[in-house]
Design a protein around this motif. Sequence first.
Motif, PDB file in Angstrom:
ATOM      1  N   VAL B  14     -19.823 -17.051 -25.288  1.00 49.94           N
ATOM      2  CA  VAL B  14     -18.398 -17.168 -24.961  1.00 49.94           C
ATOM      3  C   VAL B  14     -17.896 -18.582 -25.209  1.00 49.94           C
ATOM      4  CG1 VAL B  14     -16.755 -17.041 -23.060  1.00 49.94           C
ATOM      5  CG2 VAL B  14     -18.468 -15.255 -23.344  1.00 49.94           C
ATOM      6  N   THR B  15     -18.750 -19.577 -24.943  1.00 49.18           N
ATOM      7  CA  THR B  15     -18.264 -20.954 -25.039  1.00 49.18           C
ATOM      8  C   THR B  15     -18.472 -21.559 -26.423  1.00 49.18           C
ATOM      9  OG1 THR B  15     -20.365 -21.578 -24.057  1.00 49.18           O
ATOM     10  CG2 THR B  15     -18.472 -21.520 -22.590  1.00 49.18           C
ATOM     11  N   HIS B  16     -19.094 -20.840 -27.325  1.00 44.67           N
ATOM     12  CA  HIS B  16     -19.259 -21.358 -28.686  1.00 44.67           C
ATOM     13  C   HIS B  16     -18.679 -20.358 -29.675  1.00 44.67           C
ATOM     14  CE1 HIS B  16     -22.191 -23.484 -26.262  1.00 44.67           C
ATOM     15  NE2 HIS B  16     -22.244 -24.437 -27.196  1.00 44.67           N
ATOM     16  N   PRO B  17     -17.370 -20.402 -29.875  1.00 45.90           N
ATOM     17  CA  PRO B  17     -16.718 -19.363 -30.674  1.00 45.90           C
ATOM     18  C   PRO B  17     -17.229 -19.308 -32.105  1.00 45.90           C
ATOM     19  CG  PRO B  17     -15.105 -20.711 -29.541  1.00 45.90           C
ATOM     20  CD  PRO B  17     -16.424 -21.378 -29.360  1.00 45.90           C
ATOM     21  N   PHE B  18     -17.725 -20.432 -32.661  1.00 44.70           N
ATOM     22  CA  PHE B  18     -18.040 -20.425 -34.090  1.00 44.70           C
ATOM     23  C   PHE B  18     -19.503 -20.158 -34.402  1.00 44.70           C
ATOM     24  CE2 PHE B  18     -14.078 -22.767 -33.780  1.00 44.70           C
ATOM     25  CZ  PHE B  18     -13.316 -21.954 -34.586  1.00 44.70           C
ATOM     26  N   GLU B  19     -20.441 -20.722 -33.556  1.00 39.90           N
ATOM     27  CA  GLU B  19     -21.831 -20.430 -33.907  1.00 39.90           C
ATOM     28  C   GLU B  19     -22.544 -19.615 -32.847  1.00 39.90           C
ATOM     29  OE1 GLU B  19     -22.422 -24.516 -31.916  1.00 39.90           O
ATOM     30  OE2 GLU B  19     -21.072 -23.829 -33.474  1.00 39.90           O
ATOM     31  N   GLY B  20     -21.864 -19.325 -31.733  1.00 40.42           N
ATOM     32  CA  GLY B  20     -22.514 -18.612 -30.633  1.00 40.42           C
ATOM     33  C   GLY B  20     -23.152 -17.311 -31.073  1.00 40.42           C
ATOM     34  N   VAL B 147     -10.417 -14.437 -31.164  1.00 36.15           N
ATOM     35  CA  VAL B 147     -11.273 -15.323 -31.963  1.00 36.15           C
ATOM     36  C   VAL B 147     -12.726 -14.895 -31.854  1.00 36.15           C
ATOM     37  CG1 VAL B 147     -12.119 -17.687 -32.159  1.00 36.15           C
ATOM     38  CG2 VAL B 147      -9.681 -17.260 -31.797  1.00 36.15           C
ATOM     39  N   LEU B 148     -13.165 -14.579 -30.630  1.00 33.48           N
ATOM     40  CA  LEU B 148     -14.559 -14.188 -30.406  1.00 33.48           C
ATOM     41  C   LEU B 148     -14.887 -12.870 -31.112  1.00 33.48           C
ATOM     42  CD1 LEU B 148     -15.308 -15.072 -26.666  1.00 33.48           C
ATOM     43  CD2 LEU B 148     -16.062 -16.233 -28.726  1.00 33.48           C
ATOM     44  N   VAL B 149     -13.961 -11.922 -31.042  1.00 36.16           N
ATOM     45  CA  VAL B 149     -14.204 -10.634 -31.710  1.00 36.16           C
ATOM     46  C   VAL B 149     -14.373 -10.863 -33.209  1.00 36.16           C
ATOM     47  CG1 VAL B 149     -13.079  -8.498 -32.418  1.00 36.16           C
ATOM     48  CG2 VAL B 149     -13.120  -9.120 -30.018  1.00 36.16           C
ATOM     49  N   PHE B 150     -13.502 -11.710 -33.750  1.00 34.11           N
ATOM     50  CA  PHE B 150     -13.589 -12.033 -35.174  1.00 34.11           C
ATOM     51  C   PHE B 150     -14.956 -12.639 -35.502  1.00 34.11           C
ATOM     52  CE2 PHE B 150     -12.981 -14.850 -38.754  1.00 34.11           C
ATOM     53  CZ  PHE B 150     -12.343 -14.015 -39.646  1.00 34.11           C
ATOM     54  N   SER B 151     -15.332 -13.620 -34.682  1.00 34.17           N
ATOM     55  CA  SER B 151     -16.607 -14.303 -34.893  1.00 34.17           C
ATOM     56  C   SER B 151     -17.776 -13.334 -34.730  1.00 34.17           C
ATOM     57  CB  SER B 151     -16.708 -15.466 -33.900  1.00 34.17           C
ATOM     58  OG  SER B 151     -18.009 -15.929 -33.812  1.00 34.17           O
ATOM     59  N   ALA B 152     -17.662 -12.428 -33.739  1.00 37.98           N
ATOM     60  CA  ALA B 152     -18.740 -11.466 -33.483  1.00 37.98           C
ATOM     61  C   ALA B 152     -18.937 -10.554 -34.685  1.00 37.98           C
ATOM     62  CB  ALA B 152     -18.408 -10.641 -32.237  1.00 37.98           C
ATOM     63  N   ILE B 165     -11.820 -10.024 -42.217  1.00 42.39           N
ATOM     64  CA  ILE B 165     -10.447  -9.583 -41.976  1.00 42.39           C
ATOM     65  C   ILE B 165     -10.260  -8.171 -42.517  1.00 42.39           C
ATOM     66  CG2 ILE B 165      -8.037  -9.985 -42.586  1.00 42.39           C
ATOM     67  CD1 ILE B 165      -8.636 -12.953 -42.533  1.00 42.39           C
ATOM     68  N   GLY B 166     -10.749  -7.953 -43.739  1.00 42.25           N
ATOM     69  CA  GLY B 166     -10.630  -6.625 -44.336  1.00 42.25           C
ATOM     70  C   GLY B 166     -11.348  -5.584 -43.506  1.00 42.25           C
ATOM     71  N   ALA B 167     -12.543  -5.934 -43.019  1.00 39.83           N
ATOM     72  CA  ALA B 167     -13.321  -4.977 -42.230  1.00 39.83           C
ATOM     73  C   ALA B 167     -12.589  -4.614 -40.947  1.00 39.83           C
ATOM     74  CB  ALA B 167     -14.684  -5.566 -41.913  1.00 39.83           C
ATOM     75  N   ILE B 168     -11.959  -5.634 -40.309  1.00 40.16           N
ATOM     76  CA  ILE B 168     -11.261  -5.359 -39.044  1.00 40.16           C
ATOM     77  C   ILE B 168     -10.072  -4.436 -39.289  1.00 40.16           C
ATOM     78  CG2 ILE B 168      -9.811  -6.450 -37.297  1.00 40.16           C
ATOM     79  CD1 ILE B 168     -11.821  -8.733 -37.220  1.00 40.16           C
ATOM     80  N   ILE B 169      -9.320  -4.708 -40.375  1.00 39.26           N
ATOM     81  CA  ILE B 169      -8.171  -3.847 -40.679  1.00 39.26           C
ATOM     82  C   ILE B 169      -8.637  -2.418 -40.932  1.00 39.26           C
ATOM     83  CG2 ILE B 169      -6.374  -3.391 -42.390  1.00 39.26           C
ATOM     84  CD1 ILE B 169      -6.156  -6.483 -42.686  1.00 39.26           C
ATOM     85  N   LEU B 170      -9.728  -2.288 -41.715  1.00 41.41           N
ATOM     86  CA  LEU B 170     -10.251  -0.944 -41.995  1.00 41.41           C
ATOM     87  C   LEU B 170     -10.759  -0.269 -40.716  1.00 41.41           C
ATOM     88  CD1 LEU B 170     -12.115  -1.389 -45.372  1.00 41.41           C
ATOM     89  CD2 LEU B 170     -10.065  -0.053 -44.920  1.00 41.41           C
ATOM     90  N   THR B 171     -11.342  -1.088 -39.824  1.00 39.21           N
ATOM     91  CA  THR B 171     -11.833  -0.520 -38.568  1.00 39.21           C
ATOM     92  C   THR B 171     -10.688   0.068 -37.747  1.00 39.21           C
ATOM     93  OG1 THR B 171     -13.568  -2.177 -38.546  1.00 39.21           O
ATOM     94  CG2 THR B 171     -13.141  -1.029 -36.490  1.00 39.21           C
ATOM     95  N   ILE B 172      -9.562  -0.698 -37.696  1.00 38.97           N
ATOM     96  CA  ILE B 172      -8.407  -0.204 -36.933  1.00 38.97           C
ATOM     97  C   ILE B 172      -7.911   1.114 -37.540  1.00 38.97           C
ATOM     98  CG2 ILE B 172      -6.012  -0.703 -36.363  1.00 38.97           C
ATOM     99  CD1 ILE B 172      -6.925  -3.676 -36.118  1.00 38.97           C
ATOM    100  N   ALA B 173      -7.891   1.171 -38.878  1.00 39.08           N
ATOM    101  CA  ALA B 173      -7.487   2.423 -39.529  1.00 39.08           C
ATOM    102  C   ALA B 173      -8.455   3.542 -39.174  1.00 39.08           C
ATOM    103  CB  ALA B 173      -7.438   2.227 -41.042  1.00 39.08           C
ATOM    104  N   ALA B 174      -9.742   3.224 -39.187  1.00 40.86           N
ATOM    105  CA  ALA B 174     -10.743   4.239 -38.849  1.00 40.86           C
ATOM    106  C   ALA B 174     -10.563   4.723 -37.419  1.00 40.86           C
ATOM    107  CB  ALA B 174     -12.141   3.666 -39.029  1.00 40.86           C
ATOM    108  N   MET B 175     -10.229   3.766 -36.514  1.00 35.52           N
ATOM    109  CA  MET B 175     -10.010   4.147 -35.118  1.00 35.52           C
ATOM    110  C   MET B 175      -8.854   5.128 -35.000  1.00 35.52           C
ATOM    111  SD  MET B 175     -10.472   0.465 -33.324  1.00 35.52           S
ATOM    112  CE  MET B 175      -9.968   0.895 -31.675  1.00 35.52           C
TER     113      MET B 175
END
Lengths: 503, 209
Positions: B14-20, B147-152, B165-175
């Motif tokens: 949670v406290t390291h958004p980029f490399e956590g 930010v964390l979801v993106f990083s995850a 970004i593309g994967a997240i957009i496609l995921t929302i469409a899939a949902m």
Amino acid sequence: MVFVQQNLKKLVVSALAGMMTAVFCASLAVSAEEHYDVYNYDRWSEAIPSQAGYLASHSVSGQDLGISDFSAPSDIFRDAYDRFFIVDTGNDRIVVTNSELTEVVKIMEEFLLPDGTTTTLKDPEGIYVSPETDLIYIADYNNSRVLVCDYEGNVTMEITKPESELFSSELTFLPQRVLADKAGNVYVVLGNITTGAAMFNSDGEFQGYYGANTVEATSQVIVNYFWKLISTEKMRAKSSRSVPTGITSFDLDDEGFIYTCTQSTSQKTDTVKKLNPAGKNLFSNLGVTWGDFESLYDVNTARSYQSMICDIEVSDDGNINCLDLTSGRIFQYDKEGNLLFIFGSSSEQLGGFVEVSAIESIGGKVLVTDARKNYITVFEETDFGSIVHEATNLYNGGYYEEALDPWYQVLQYDGNYRRAFLGISAALLVEGDYEGSMKYAKLADSPYRYNRAFEGWRTEFLSAHLTEITVILCVFAAGGIGAYIYLKKRRKPTDNGKEAEKV
Amino acid sequence: MMDLTNRQWVKHAVTHPFEGFEDMRWKKAGSMKYAIIIVLLWFVASVFYNRLYGFQFYVSADKMFNVIPYIVRTIVLFLTWVVGNWAVCTLLDGEGTMRNIFVYSAYALIPYVASIYLDVFLSHFLIRDEFVFIEAINYIGLGWSVVLVFSAIKSVHQYSFLKTIGAIILTIAAMLIMLFLLVLLLSLLQQVYVFVYSIYTEIAYRLKV
């Protein structure tokens, strides 16, 4: 086994009987004298049983007054001297009675024109008596004119169809309701005009229209608008126009505001308006549904019945009485548009109506004419009604504390009356009893009122317990820092090693 | 190196958004137990948000409470996200397993869930004029979680920035497609049930007569 079952059956039957008696008694307690279920609307706009604010006391027919029966009376008006002017449409006459509706003071049938000839009425529909000049304005429907005369019947002015560019010569001039403001301007409701009431100045010259309804923005209207954008002149000429419903009736309050009502099954906006002299609707932002909230669908006639406000009347203390043609109900609102009472019904009994036509009030009484039953029904305020009126008037006047006792009494009659909770909350807030105010705001389900009470309570609490709070905060802060330092010291060997490795 | 306990991993992610999450992936860390607890806490928070909020902020008190919408808005939504993301990213050369997507996404929700609890707590002390504080906490929690979801998602599938970004957009469409099919399935099942039931009543009447 059989024995047990029988016993059980007996128990169930007696329990049911007891419950039914209880329910019956309860329903009796709700409306002791009315033949219909008295109701009001709650916070979620659902109908709930309520106490009766008005009870039908008696009816007055023409014969009760010692004259021939009324025939389709269409308007009733109370003048500044508390005389009632009843427009007896079918008999072409105006009946003037005393304030008690017990005897006839005068019957107006013939009028003397300025040139010396007499004239009679033909299906008059509306009347107004100016409190300033005592002139009587009669909407003489089938004679296509508005008669202005004095109490003796001497006609001073006749308003007929105006010759103006604004008034198409193809239109008929059939006045239904008439009104005159303090300046002597005459407003006439015409059934075939949708652009508001025709307005004449004190000399009878046509001035234009006043208080038109707006077109409701339904999806149909928007679609029509879109087609009009892309259609040709010829197509446009053939298409239907979106026209608002014309106003049906109006009344004037003491401050000179004109209240209009519109009787329509399709239109939902602008059914009741309060107009300022510029013709602007002061009720437009109120968000009030005038009349019944939900329309009723009748399976037998395959029609849905929706409230149609056919007459409106503003009483002396500012309450607005709306008459619903569909259900025969009277909806009484206070001057802010809050629903006070619903009374009346559609039936043959006293207090029920077949075809209501007009409404008028005097003190604690409300009078309703029925064009089919041909008599006037008199409703009288109940104890509950008078307490609610007293509390509402004090509250609307800003006398919150004075309204506290009446509101408590209202709650004793009807524990569901939401405005009583609001009123008590406001009064307690003024008195500085924040906790009580919060409690009643919660009961009234009003976050806004609760917010104000809570603000006061919080301020009081903080100033009273400032030292304790400061001490507790300091202890917590010190404890937290102490614990942090202690943990850091204890973890130092392992944690620091890891951090170092990582880097 | 980086031998953290499960609880320390939560804090680290949670406290390291980029490399956590990259670290988590490297050490194959992440606890399913904690992930489930977080999702359940989210569900409880959404109920708290509607039932235990300070009364001065109520928009309108409901006349009736129904828990199903809250379950749909939290747990079901989360599960569709996980399944949708797994389905999309399996096709897009993603390296994440269903379990890892579940765990990483749940960890990423922590700031948002925490902000809801904090808002509910604060709503009992603030007045309407001070609503801006609650709003600020809400936005910070939400932004952090985004930010964390993106990083995850980026770490769990080892994607580049644009591909994530593309994967997240496609995921929302899939949902959306999944929810649509779910609603369709439910209504069809209902119709089948009504059909079977009416046949049953018909036969029952015939047998009686």
